[in-house]
Scaffold this active site. Structure first.
Site, PDB file in Angstrom:
ATOM      1  NE  ARG A 208      -4.150  -1.629   2.308  1.00 21.54           N
ATOM      2  CZ  ARG A 208      -4.356  -2.053   3.549  1.00 21.54           C
ATOM      3  NH1 ARG A 208      -3.788  -1.429   4.568  1.00 21.54           N
ATOM      4  NH2 ARG A 208      -5.123  -3.092   3.783  1.00 21.54           N
TER       5      ARG A 208
ATOM      6  NE  ARG B 259      -6.908   4.627   2.897  1.00 19.41           N
ATOM      7  CZ  ARG B 259      -7.695   4.010   3.771  1.00 19.41           C
ATOM      8  NH1 ARG B 259      -8.915   4.485   4.010  1.00 19.41           N
ATOM      9  NH2 ARG B 259      -7.284   2.938   4.413  1.00 19.41           N
TER      10      ARG B 259
ATOM     11  NE  ARG C 270     -10.522   7.473  -2.844  1.00 17.39           N
ATOM     12  CZ  ARG C 270     -10.665   6.308  -2.226  1.00 17.39           C
ATOM     13  NH1 ARG C 270      -9.609   5.605  -1.888  1.00 17.39           N
ATOM     14  NH2 ARG C 270     -11.866   5.829  -1.965  1.00 17.39           N
TER      15      ARG C 270
ATOM     16  CG  ASP D 178      -9.333  -3.222  -4.809  1.00 20.31           C
ATOM     17  OD1 ASP D 178     -10.122  -4.186  -4.792  1.00 20.31           O
ATOM     18  OD2 ASP D 178      -9.015  -2.591  -3.802  1.00 20.31           O
TER      19      ASP D 178
ATOM     20  CE1 TYR E  25     -13.466  -7.554   0.805  1.00 23.80           C
ATOM     21  CE2 TYR E  25     -11.796  -9.197   0.250  1.00 23.80           C
ATOM     22  CZ  TYR E  25     -12.201  -8.091   0.984  1.00 23.80           C
ATOM     23  OH  TYR E  25     -11.350  -7.531   1.887  1.00 23.80           O
TER      24      TYR E  25
END
Length: 341
Positions: A25, A29, A38, A75, A149
């Site tokens: 990652r 963020r 973003r 992703d 998922y």
């Protein structure tokens, strides 16, 4: 003469004096430049499917920190999206897939593989822009994790819907796993064709399975991906990251055929060095919270990992993804410590 790529060489068994470093990652963020882009794009999926923007995000941490590896910005749920589920990322609620396969049939989905084309375009842009010594890493989710998922339609704490389906209707669940395997082989092969040099298989929820289920739904599908990918890309370099596998890591290392093993932060690195196949490259496994804390706790954590793997090919990384609120200065402290500067 082509530049030496320390990360790629280490994954192939070399042991440089200073271990190469990248962070899971790392394009994300905690970087102000990422947050700005973003916000401009208006959401994660719009960002991930814009090759110009996704390439920019991939390159941001390389410019800032000079990591030895650049990880593709994308992703793990791109594969179920390509298999025909609707994918959305709502603010504050995590990703959603529809319809959930806990009560819908896989064969009701219509695959849309062209949804992955922007990812390959991103790969081409990144490969053309990276510094010559930087290794380009692609990735995909491993079948078990992706299936959790797809079945539930969202993330869950105990994966009860997915584990229940795997026990109660293994043929139906096996069809989901097989579809993920087939799509993932093609997806990773296309990433490599577009310029990726090594790939990582993320099995973020591997730790939720019993030993027998782990063998069936983690080891066997990952082995199928490795074999299928190598048939298409014989030089493929593959990292397996079965988070939470614990004592099942040696079996995963032996039976999947991966080139290197990623270790989460709960794994004792001394035990891992003793238990994994001799000479097999390892990656990890600093606790992301030590990075968040910084200071002496960070230095101590780094030193323990480096000491444990001093006699084995080692890629320095975290035990999982870097946290959103990690200070930039702590990442700079990490890089300087690992590199001895």
């Amino acid at each position: 003469m082509s530049a030496v790529k320390p990360l790629l060489a280490t994954l192939r068994g070399a042991k440089p004096a200073v271990p190469p470093i990248w962070l899971m990652r790392q394009a994300g963020r905690y970087l102000p430049e990422y947050r700005a882009l973003r916000a401009e794009k208006g959401g994660f999926l719009a960002l991930a499917t814009d090759p110009v923007a996704a390439a920019e995000v991939t390159l941001q941490p390389i410019r800032r920190f000079g990591f030895d590896g650049a990880i593709l910005f994308s992703d793990i749920l791109m594969v179920p999206w390509a298999l025909g589920q609707a994918l959305s990322f709502g603010p504050g609620e995590g990703p959603r897939l529809a319809p959930p396969l806990v009560d819908h049939a896989l064969n009701a989905l219509q695959a849309v593989p062209e949804r992955l084309e922007p990812v390959y375009a991103t790969c081409e842009r990144v490969a053309a822009a990276l510094p010559p010594q930087t290794t380009f890493l692609g990735f995909a989710g491993s079948p078990w994790t992706v299936a959790t998922y797809m079945v539930a339609g969202q993330g869950s704490k105990d994966h009860a819907d997915t584990r229940g389906l795997a026990y109660g209707d293994p043929m139906a669940f096996g069809a989901i796993i097989d579809a993920i395997v087939t799509m993932t082989i093609d997806y990773l092969a296309r990433q490599i064709a577009a310029g990726v040099e090594a790939v990582q298989l993320f099995d973020s929820w591997a730790g939720s399975l019993s030993p027998a289920q782990f063998e069936r739904w983690v080891i066997a599908p990952n082995a199928a991906i490795v074999a299928g990918l190598r048939a298409r890309c014989p030089e493929a370099c593959i990292i397996g990251f079965p988070k939470g596998a614990g004592g099942k890591l040696p079996a995963y290392a032996r039976e999947t055929g991966v080139d290197a093993i990623g270790l989460d932060e709960t794994v004792d690195p001394v035990w891992a060095d003793r238990s994994l196949p001799a000479g097999m490259p390892v990656q990890g496994n600093l606790d992301p919270l030590a990075l968040l804390a910084g200071g002496p706790a960070l230095d101590d954590g780094i030193d323990r990992v480096l000491a444990a793997f001093r006699d084995r090919p080692h890629v320095f990384n975290l035990g999982h993804g870097i946290g959103q609120f990690t200070p930039i200065a702590h990442v700079e402290q990490l890089v300087a410590r690992v590199r001895g500067s």
